[in-house]
Design a protein around this motif. Structure first.
Motif, PDB file in Angstrom:
ATOM      1  N   ALA A  31       0.860  -1.185   0.000  1.00 54.19           N
ATOM      2  CA  ALA A  31       0.000   0.000   0.000  1.00 54.19           C
ATOM      3  C   ALA A  31       0.893   1.231   0.000  1.00 54.19           C
ATOM      4  O   ALA A  31       1.292   1.730   1.049  1.00 54.19           O
ATOM      5  CB  ALA A  31      -0.911  -0.013   1.223  1.00 54.19           C
ATOM      6  N   LEU A  32       1.247   1.709  -1.190  1.00 47.01           N
ATOM      7  CA  LEU A  32       2.191   2.812  -1.322  1.00 47.01           C
ATOM      8  C   LEU A  32       1.495   4.154  -1.084  1.00 47.01           C
ATOM      9  O   LEU A  32       0.280   4.269  -1.246  1.00 47.01           O
ATOM     10  CB  LEU A  32       2.817   2.790  -2.717  1.00 47.01           C
ATOM     11  CG  LEU A  32       3.561   1.503  -3.077  1.00 47.01           C
ATOM     12  CD1 LEU A  32       4.120   1.605  -4.488  1.00 47.01           C
ATOM     13  CD2 LEU A  32       4.671   1.213  -2.088  1.00 47.01           C
ATOM     14  N   PRO A  33       2.270   5.187  -0.719  1.00 47.05           N
ATOM     15  CA  PRO A  33       1.652   6.508  -0.483  1.00 47.05           C
ATOM     16  C   PRO A  33       0.963   7.038  -1.728  1.00 47.05           C
ATOM     17  O   PRO A  33       1.517   6.999  -2.824  1.00 47.05           O
ATOM     18  CB  PRO A  33       2.867   7.386  -0.112  1.00 47.05           C
ATOM     19  CG  PRO A  33       3.902   6.424   0.371  1.00 47.05           C
ATOM     20  CD  PRO A  33       3.704   5.174  -0.427  1.00 47.05           C
ATOM     21  N   LYS A  34      -0.246   7.528  -1.542  1.00 45.70           N
ATOM     22  CA  LYS A  34      -1.007   8.131  -2.643  1.00 45.70           C
ATOM     23  C   LYS A  34      -1.549   9.472  -2.156  1.00 45.70           C
ATOM     24  O   LYS A  34      -2.050   9.581  -1.044  1.00 45.70           O
ATOM     25  CB  LYS A  34      -2.169   7.232  -3.063  1.00 45.70           C
ATOM     26  CG  LYS A  34      -1.779   5.880  -3.594  1.00 45.70           C
ATOM     27  CD  LYS A  34      -3.015   5.092  -4.012  1.00 45.70           C
ATOM     28  CE  LYS A  34      -2.646   3.691  -4.488  1.00 45.70           C
ATOM     29  NZ  LYS A  34      -2.114   2.861  -3.390  1.00 45.70           N
ATOM     30  N   PHE A  35      -1.440  10.474  -3.014  1.00 49.29           N
ATOM     31  CA  PHE A  35      -1.933  11.802  -2.671  1.00 49.29           C
ATOM     32  C   PHE A  35      -3.009  12.199  -3.659  1.00 49.29           C
ATOM     33  O   PHE A  35      -2.815  12.118  -4.871  1.00 49.29           O
ATOM     34  CB  PHE A  35      -0.803  12.832  -2.707  1.00 49.29           C
ATOM     35  CG  PHE A  35       0.308  12.553  -1.726  1.00 49.29           C
ATOM     36  CD1 PHE A  35       0.140  12.809  -0.370  1.00 49.29           C
ATOM     37  CD2 PHE A  35       1.506  12.011  -2.146  1.00 49.29           C
ATOM     38  CE1 PHE A  35       1.147  12.540   0.533  1.00 49.29           C
ATOM     39  CE2 PHE A  35       2.526  11.741  -1.253  1.00 49.29           C
ATOM     40  CZ  PHE A  35       2.346  12.006   0.094  1.00 49.29           C
ATOM     41  N   GLY A  36      -4.153  12.630  -3.132  1.00 48.66           N
ATOM     42  CA  GLY A  36      -5.202  13.137  -3.990  1.00 48.66           C
ATOM     43  C   GLY A  36      -4.925  14.589  -4.374  1.00 48.66           C
ATOM     44  O   GLY A  36      -4.067  15.250  -3.791  1.00 48.66           O
ATOM     45  N   LEU A  48      -1.422  15.363   4.787  1.00 49.00           N
ATOM     46  CA  LEU A  48      -0.230  15.139   5.612  1.00 49.00           C
ATOM     47  C   LEU A  48      -0.582  14.536   6.970  1.00 49.00           C
ATOM     48  O   LEU A  48       0.229  13.817   7.560  1.00 49.00           O
ATOM     49  CB  LEU A  48       0.519  16.462   5.798  1.00 49.00           C
ATOM     50  CG  LEU A  48       1.182  17.040   4.543  1.00 49.00           C
ATOM     51  CD1 LEU A  48       1.795  18.392   4.845  1.00 49.00           C
ATOM     52  CD2 LEU A  48       2.239  16.089   3.994  1.00 49.00           C
ATOM     53  N   SER A  49      -1.773  14.860   7.476  1.00 47.53           N
ATOM     54  CA  SER A  49      -2.174  14.360   8.798  1.00 47.53           C
ATOM     55  C   SER A  49      -2.943  13.042   8.726  1.00 47.53           C
ATOM     56  O   SER A  49      -3.399  12.542   9.752  1.00 47.53           O
ATOM     57  CB  SER A  49      -3.044  15.413   9.508  1.00 47.53           C
ATOM     58  OG  SER A  49      -4.213  15.700   8.739  1.00 47.53           O
ATOM     59  N   SER A  50      -3.063  12.486   7.539  1.00 52.90           N
ATOM     60  CA  SER A  50      -3.779  11.221   7.394  1.00 52.90           C
ATOM     61  C   SER A  50      -3.036  10.101   8.136  1.00 52.90           C
ATOM     62  O   SER A  50      -1.818   9.958   8.003  1.00 52.90           O
ATOM     63  CB  SER A  50      -3.902  10.860   5.911  1.00 52.90           C
ATOM     64  OG  SER A  50      -4.361   9.536   5.761  1.00 52.90           O
ATOM     65  N   PRO A  51      -3.760   9.297   8.939  1.00 49.80           N
ATOM     66  CA  PRO A  51      -3.092   8.210   9.675  1.00 49.80           C
ATOM     67  C   PRO A  51      -2.510   7.146   8.750  1.00 49.80           C
ATOM     68  O   PRO A  51      -1.623   6.386   9.152  1.00 49.80           O
ATOM     69  CB  PRO A  51      -4.221   7.629  10.543  1.00 49.80           C
ATOM     70  CG  PRO A  51      -5.485   8.043   9.850  1.00 49.80           C
ATOM     71  CD  PRO A  51      -5.192   9.362   9.220  1.00 49.80           C
ATOM     72  N   ASP A  52      -2.999   7.077   7.511  1.00 53.49           N
ATOM     73  CA  ASP A  52      -2.489   6.070   6.583  1.00 53.49           C
ATOM     74  C   ASP A  52      -1.147   6.456   5.981  1.00 53.49           C
ATOM     75  O   ASP A  52      -0.401   5.587   5.508  1.00 53.49           O
ATOM     76  CB  ASP A  52      -3.488   5.849   5.432  1.00 53.49           C
ATOM     77  CG  ASP A  52      -4.766   5.184   5.899  1.00 53.49           C
ATOM     78  OD1 ASP A  52      -4.701   4.439   6.900  1.00 53.49           O
ATOM     79  OD2 ASP A  52      -5.818   5.420   5.286  1.00 53.49           O
ATOM     80  N   LEU A  53      -0.809   7.757   5.981  1.00 58.60           N
ATOM     81  CA  LEU A  53       0.397   8.196   5.286  1.00 58.60           C
ATOM     82  C   LEU A  53       1.661   7.612   5.905  1.00 58.60           C
ATOM     83  O   LEU A  53       2.554   7.146   5.189  1.00 58.60           O
ATOM     84  CB  LEU A  53       0.467   9.730   5.279  1.00 58.60           C
ATOM     85  CG  LEU A  53       1.694  10.321   4.571  1.00 58.60           C
ATOM     86  CD1 LEU A  53       1.744   9.871   3.115  1.00 58.60           C
ATOM     87  CD2 LEU A  53       1.679  11.845   4.662  1.00 58.60           C
TER      88      LEU A  53
END
Length: 420
Positions: A31-36, A48-53
């Motif tokens: 599950a690689l980092p993805k930015f919308g 940036l504050s997403s717990p998944d990042l």
């Protein structure tokens, strides 16, 4: 300390890439980092504050670290702590580039993450200076070769057939003609063979990927490669903005306009953005032609590798290279690219291919982005903007102008009957 270039490195790249393919096909998909897309400070902070990042960043880091540790182990040169610290820094720089690319305005321009990876690396190297702790994981060529082999998994022979005979016909005519013209104009401007190969492939085939593949096939200078990539991405922006309106002004049919855009604009993102401005049908033909050019990449890399191995490698004056010499000097990662394409085209079940392609594409993108962060960390601004007194830029622009006019003629001849 950067790993020495060698044939052994090619085999290491093949081993790592196919282990990656095996793991992904078996169901282990990172599950690689993805930015919308974001366009406000609030939207940026929410990402940036997403717990998944943090978790996704850790997965990317561990995946890359495992690959790099395996590479060093196979090369019998391993310093795990220094390598981990350095790689973490490179990963974080690359993620900042990915975040910048996700900005809505930049995303609409179709600019690829490799450009900002390169620019951030250049900024650190030229303004701040590269600290010693960041240097051990700078493995530009290894990262590029792994990414290229993974790219082969997304180039399927069935898709070539489905792309249609017209798209393939235009692509073959344009690629060979534009490549030859670009090579000729580079020679006229006195550029060396490495620049001529990289510029010709970038203009005629598929931009960034073609330049990377060609540089790998000829073991080209990374500074020259970064220069060509910068030219590709910078020139693609005005083309993407201006060409759709020229097509509207000239009253081109969607088929001709789409084929023209797909055959000339050198990045897939910019092709999609430009095609979208002309409507769904034009976008269909733009992507069809661009894909048809992309699938020629493997063949082009193979032919360039053979040519370079036979004609440019150092050999004794009284001995021409035989088959054994050619095999020893041939870049093995090109064979890995072809083998990956064959594996996904004819061997693996269709459901496995469908399930694995997305993850492999994401991994490929990150390997390329990591590579261009490394290129920036190894390159000085003066090497890019003052290289060869501007002759590479002049050659690229002249070749691209020829590409624009020649491809327009071919698009009318091939797709003109599909008016409306």
């Amino acid at each position: 300390m950067t790993m020495k270039k060698s044939l052994h490195e090619d085999w290491i790249a093949v081993i790592i890439a196919f282990l990656t393919i095996a793991l992904v096909c078996s169901g282990l998909k990172p599950a690689l980092p993805k930015f919308g897309a974001w366009n406000t400070g609030g939207g940026l902070w929410a990402q940036l504050s997403s717990p998944d990042l943090l978790r996704q960043t850790g997965i990317l880091f561990l995946w890359a670290l495992g690959s790099l540790l395996l590479a060093r182990l196979l090369a019998k040169d391993i310093q795990p702590v220094k390598l981990a610290v350095s790689l973490l820094g490179i990963v974080l720089i690359t993620l900042v580039a990915q975040l910048i690319t996700s900005n809505k305005v930049i995303k609409d321009f179709g600019i690829e993450v490799v450009l900002f990876s390169l620019l951030l690396g250049l900024f650190i190297n030229n303004v701040l200076g590269v600290p010693a702790w960041l240097k051990p994981a700078i493995q530009t060529e290894l990262f590029i070769k792994i990414g290229l082999i993974l790219l082969g998994a997304n180039v399927l022979f069935q898709d070539i057939i489905n792309a249609g005979g017209l798209g393939i016909l235009q692509s073959v005519v344009v690629v060979f003609t534009v490549w030859y013209f670009s090579f000729w104009i580079c020679k006229k401007l006195g550029l060396d063979d490495e620049f001529r190969m990289m510029i010709s492939s970038a203009v005629s085939i598929c931009g960034v990927s073609a330049a990377i593949a060609t540089s790998g096939a000829i073991e080209g200078d990374n500074r020259k490669l970064s220069h060509v990539i910068s030219l590709v991405l910078i020139v693609a922006i005005p083309m993407m903005l201006i060409m759709p309106y020229i097509a509207i002004w000239a009253g081109m049919s969607p088929a001709v306009a789409g084929a023209w855009l797909g055959g000339t604009i050198d990045t897939s993102g910019a092709v999609v953005a430009a095609g979208t401005l002309l409507g769904e049908e034009a976008l269909k033909y733009a992507t069809l032609v661009k894909f048809s050019q992309n699938v020629l990449l493997g063949l082009a890399a193979f032919l360039i590798s053979v040519y370079w191995t036979v004609t440019k490698k150092e050999v004794s004056a009284d001995k021409k290279p035989g088959l054994k010499t050619i095999w020893e000097r041939f870049p093995k990662f090109v064979l890995g690219f072809v083998l990956a394409s064959l594996l996904f085209s004819f061997v693996l079940p269709r459901d496995v291919v469908t399930a694995a392609k997305g993850s492999l594409k994401e991994l490929q993108t990150y390997w390329f982005a990591l590579a261009f962060t490394c290129i920036g960390l190894e390159t000085k601004f003066t090497d890019i903007f003052k290289m060869e007194n501007g002759r590479p830029a002049m050659a690229f622009i002249i070749a691209q102008l020829f590409n624009i006019f020649f491809t327009l003629v071919v698009a009318y001849l091939v797709f003109g009957r599909l008016a409306g």
